[in-house]
Enzyme design. Structure first.
Site, PDB file in Angstrom:
ATOM      1  N   HIS A 141      22.254   7.440  50.842  1.00 47.62           N
ATOM      2  CA  HIS A 141      21.860   6.501  51.323  1.00 47.62           C
ATOM      3  C   HIS A 141      21.009   5.142  51.830  1.00 47.62           C
ATOM      4  O   HIS A 141      21.265   3.912  51.257  1.00 47.62           O
ATOM      5  CB  HIS A 141      23.199   5.935  52.574  1.00 47.62           C
ATOM      6  CG  HIS A 141      24.007   4.044  52.533  1.00 47.62           C
ATOM      7  ND1 HIS A 141      24.460   3.684  51.454  1.00 47.62           N
ATOM      8  CD2 HIS A 141      24.059   3.683  53.337  1.00 47.62           C
ATOM      9  CE1 HIS A 141      25.575   2.756  51.463  1.00 47.62           C
ATOM     10  NE2 HIS A 141      24.900   2.082  53.028  1.00 47.62           N
ATOM     11  N   LEU A 142      20.352   5.276  52.939  1.00 47.07           N
ATOM     12  CA  LEU A 142      19.359   4.175  53.395  1.00 47.07           C
ATOM     13  C   LEU A 142      17.722   4.764  53.062  1.00 47.07           C
ATOM     14  O   LEU A 142      17.132   5.359  53.651  1.00 47.07           O
ATOM     15  CB  LEU A 142      19.013   4.688  54.812  1.00 47.07           C
ATOM     16  CG  LEU A 142      20.847   3.969  55.419  1.00 47.07           C
ATOM     17  CD1 LEU A 142      20.492   3.662  56.930  1.00 47.07           C
ATOM     18  CD2 LEU A 142      20.778   2.560  55.180  1.00 47.07           C
TER      19      LEU A 142
END
Length: 290
Positions: A270-271
């Site tokens: 996600h990051l």
């Protein structure tokens, strides 16, 4: 006593924020932009005369999360990292967002305050959702868009997300569990950012946080809304995304958004701007300059 504790947590957060800014690898100036909804904190780097590029961060991460990307981005752009009003960061909300339109109006007023008619945007997670919302209401204020791991937007967030996120509040172990869920064993958050996240979760302020509200966030755009978004968009998902099925989200984006390029990046989650800043920044710059 509770009031004193709240003040202490707020001060601890501000201190941790400044420590996170020590990671910023280039010169910057910071200031507040006044809007109807409060004072918006902005970190500016790069040439003032270059084309403007606004960065909108993920929930609870603040603009400091862009530290690995900023050096390359500001070689080509006037980069303005915006602390999203109402989230845990240095922006100071005064009036509550009432609906999705008010979220977009806030960003319009930020652009006005910066004397920018039209800009490029990179948004990650909650920031990407805010950019898409602006596109829905004011596409004329936006040039090109890079969406990274958008929160909701194309598909709903998984129940696991809410379970992990709510357990972060006032719990350092909850923060650790959330980070392990997001990163697995691929990445270790710098201690400055982790300290900031701890402090942010301890600082309980009814005016700050991304808990679902009546204002409409998080939000999954309907088919008509998506089909009417004509601006050039680059959409990036990580293959290890855990907040939803990235393949399902990618498929819906391609089906309904007319002018979109969508890809799943291997080896990241996600990051991805933190996990693999070099690759993520390369994709963004290649798209924005094309």
């Amino acid at each position: 006593m509770d009031f004193i504790n709240t003040i202490n947590y707020e001060q601890e957060y501000k201190k941790a924020y400044e420590e996170s800014l020590s990671l910023w690898p280039v010169k910057y100036k910071d200031y507040f932009v006044s809007t109807t909804y409060g004072l918006t904190y902005v970190i500016e780097s790069g040439d003032l005369n270059a084309e403007p590029l606004l960065l909108l961060h993920g929930a609870s991460m603040s603009s400091t999360m862009w530290f690995p990307n900023i050096e390359e981005l500001c070689k080509q752009y006037r980069v303005l990292s915006v602390d999203i009003l109402g989230d845990k960061n240095k922006s100071l909300p005064t009036n509550e967002f009432l609906d999705r339109r008010s979220h977009a109006k806030w960003l319009e007023e930020v652009l006005d305050g910066l004397n920018i008619t039209r800009a490029n945007f990179i948004g990650l997670s909650y920031g990407a959702l805010n950019v898409m919302n602006l596109l829905n209401y004011s596409p004329d204020r936006v040039n090109k868009v890079v969406l990274i791991s958008p929160a909701a937007t194309f598909v709903p967030l998984s129940p696991d997300f809410y379970s992990y996120a709510f357990k972060m509040v006032k719990s350092t172990s909850g923060v650790d569990n959330f980070l392990e869920w997001i990163f697995g064993d691929r990445y270790e958050l710098p201690h400055q950012l982790k300290k900031q996240l701890y402090a942010g979760m301890m600082w309980v302020d009814p005016n700050k946080g991304t808990k679902p509200k009546a204002s409409g966030f998080p939000y999954v755009f309907n088919n008509l809304e998506l089909s009417e978004m004509k601006n050039p968009i680059l959409l990036l998902f990580g293959e290890h995304e855990v907040m939803y099925d990235p393949k399902e989200a990618l498929a819906r984006a391609i089906d309904y958004v007319p002018n979109i390029r969508a890809e799943i990046i291997k080896g990241v989650g996600h990051l991805m701007t933190l996990e693999d800043p070099r690759t993520t920044t390369f994709y963004a710059l290649e798209f924005l300059s094309s």
